[in-house]
Design an enzyme around this catalytic site. Structure first.
Site, mmCIF file in Angstrom:
data_model
loop_
_atom_site.group_PDB
_atom_site.id
_atom_site.type_symbol
_atom_site.label_atom_id
_atom_site.label_comp_id
_atom_site.label_asym_id
_atom_site.label_seq_id
_atom_site.Cartn_x
_atom_site.Cartn_y
_atom_site.Cartn_z
ATOM 1 N N TRP A 1 0.821 -1.226 0.000
ATOM 2 C CA TRP A 1 0.000 0.000 0.000
ATOM 3 C C TRP A 1 0.852 1.272 0.000
ATOM 4 O O TRP A 1 0.317 2.361 -0.106
ATOM 5 C CB TRP A 1 -0.941 -0.010 1.215
ATOM 6 C CG TRP A 1 -1.993 -1.071 1.175
ATOM 7 C CD1 TRP A 1 -2.091 -2.129 0.302
ATOM 8 C CD2 TRP A 1 -3.137 -1.175 2.037
ATOM 9 N NE1 TRP A 1 -3.204 -2.883 0.575
ATOM 10 C CE2 TRP A 1 -3.860 -2.317 1.650
ATOM 11 C CE3 TRP A 1 -3.611 -0.422 3.120
ATOM 12 C CZ2 TRP A 1 -5.035 -2.718 2.286
ATOM 13 C CZ3 TRP A 1 -4.772 -0.813 3.764
ATOM 14 C CH2 TRP A 1 -5.485 -1.952 3.352
ATOM 15 N N LYS A 2 2.147 1.121 0.160
ATOM 16 C CA LYS A 2 3.062 2.276 0.182
ATOM 17 C C LYS A 2 2.529 3.341 1.158
ATOM 18 O O LYS A 2 1.906 2.983 2.148
ATOM 19 C CB LYS A 2 3.269 2.794 -1.242
ATOM 20 C CG LYS A 2 3.691 1.659 -2.194
ATOM 21 C CD LYS A 2 4.141 2.111 -3.542
ATOM 22 C CE LYS A 2 4.530 0.884 -4.377
ATOM 23 N NZ LYS A 2 5.066 1.237 -5.698
ATOM 24 N N HIS B 1 12.718 -2.887 -1.403
ATOM 25 C CA HIS B 1 11.863 -2.299 -2.441
ATOM 26 C C HIS B 1 12.631 -1.195 -3.177
ATOM 27 O O HIS B 1 13.426 -0.477 -2.581
ATOM 28 C CB HIS B 1 10.580 -1.736 -1.819
ATOM 29 C CG HIS B 1 9.574 -1.387 -2.859
ATOM 30 N ND1 HIS B 1 9.613 -0.199 -3.551
ATOM 31 C CD2 HIS B 1 8.546 -2.090 -3.376
ATOM 32 C CE1 HIS B 1 8.634 -0.184 -4.436
ATOM 33 N NE2 HIS B 1 7.966 -1.317 -4.349
ATOM 34 N N GLY C 1 4.599 1.773 -11.093
ATOM 35 C CA GLY C 1 3.815 3.007 -11.044
ATOM 36 C C GLY C 1 3.791 3.763 -12.363
ATOM 37 O O GLY C 1 3.339 4.902 -12.428
ATOM 38 N N SER D 1 3.013 -2.431 -12.188
ATOM 39 C CA SER D 1 1.813 -2.127 -12.981
ATOM 40 C C SER D 1 0.965 -3.356 -13.289
ATOM 41 O O SER D 1 0.406 -3.484 -14.385
ATOM 42 C CB SER D 1 2.184 -1.395 -14.280
ATOM 43 O OG SER D 1 2.795 -0.160 -13.980
ATOM 44 N N GLY E 1 1.045 -2.666 -6.375
ATOM 45 C CA GLY E 1 1.071 -1.333 -5.779
ATOM 46 C C GLY E 1 -0.276 -0.648 -5.955
ATOM 47 O O GLY E 1 -1.235 -0.909 -5.226
ATOM 48 N N GLY E 2 -0.362 0.219 -6.959
ATOM 49 C CA GLY E 2 -1.557 1.048 -7.148
ATOM 50 C C GLY E 2 -2.865 0.276 -7.142
ATOM 51 O O GLY E 2 -3.847 0.702 -6.505
#
Ligand code: 13P
Length: 250
Positions: free
Chosen positions: A10-11, A95, A173, A213, A234-235
């Site tokens: 989730w960063k 990371h 990203g 991605s 990620g996103g």
């Protein structure tokens, strides 16, 4: 045995309330019967509540980072013991954002790996080349060096606690993903590299995740490849429907 794993990094996203909301939505929507291991990595500050909320579910909670020292004068840092004390047994290390923005070297990451393993934590070890490395056809060398310098000092017995996550920096990203063929080519190379140093049993058993991605519309094609055992997302991990669709793509 090699596991299928989908992990959400989730960063630096989601405050306390948003974390709770997303977890509740995931609990409602994620399949409960599959063999895929599901991991989420919210920010440090929300880890304790995430552990509480997921206690009776098949979702496991990971930290996004930790410090290599046991304790001491390291203002702003979090130790392995602190994570373990709230029930977090998995940590993402190496990371690319830790490497590039926070200047973590392979040497620092290798210390972190040692500390995490000493505390019997599972490590999601991240690595991957930059765009210029691929353009210069150095991507295999870079990946091999990151593995050797950050990870390959560990004992054979520690591999049960290692998950590999290949994340080409140029695909993180950016919306640009490695093609399933590019990802498979690298994953096969990674497994061979592990095999050369640690033998076939370990190479066959280790899960190698792809990150960069991954979205609902490309997940199934990426996950269909024989050396790709899941994803580090990620996103798309920030929207329950997208994350669930990715999990269902495996
Ligand atoms: P994106 O899925 O947003 O590209 O991020 C990948 C990643 O860095 C996961 O750790």
């Amino acid at each position: 045995m090699r596991s299928k794993i989908v992990a959400g990094n989730w960063k630096m996203n989601k405050n306390s309330e948003e974390t709770e909301d997303l977890i509740n939505e995931l609990i409602d929507k994620l399949p409960t019967d599959g063999n895929t291991k599901i991991i989420i990595a919210p920010t440090f500050i929300n880890l304790a509540s995430a552990v509480d909320h997921t206690e009776f579910t098949n979702i496991r909670v990971a930290a996004q980072n930790m410090h290599q020292a046991e304790n001491g004068a390291y203002t702003g840092e979090i130790s392995a013991d602190m994570l373990k004390s709230i029930g977090v047994n998995t940590v993402i290390l190496g990371h690319s954002e830790r490497r590039s923005i926070f200047h973590e070297t392979d040497a620092v990451i290798s210390f972190k790996v040692d500390t995490a393993l000493k505390h019997d934590m599972t490590v999601i070890f991240c690595f991957g080349e930059e765009l210029k490395d691929r353009q210069n056809k150095q991507h295999f060398n870079i990946v091999e060096n990151q593995l050797r310098d950050g990870l390959f000092h560990i004992d054979k017995s520690a591999w049960a606690n290692i998950i590999l996550a290949y994340e080409p920096v140029w695909a993180i990203g950016t919306g640009e993903t490695a093609s399933p063929e590019q990802a498979q080519e690298m994953h096969e190379f990674i497994r061979e590299t592990v095999r050369k140093v640690f033998g076939s049993d370990i190479a066959e058993d280790v899960s190698i995740l792809y990150g960069g991605s991954v979205k609902p519309d490309n997940a199934a094609a990426i996950f269909s490849k024989p050396d790709i055992d899941g994803g580090l997302i990620g996103g798309a991990a920030l929207k329950a429907d997208d994350f669930v669709a990715i999990v269902n793509g495996i």
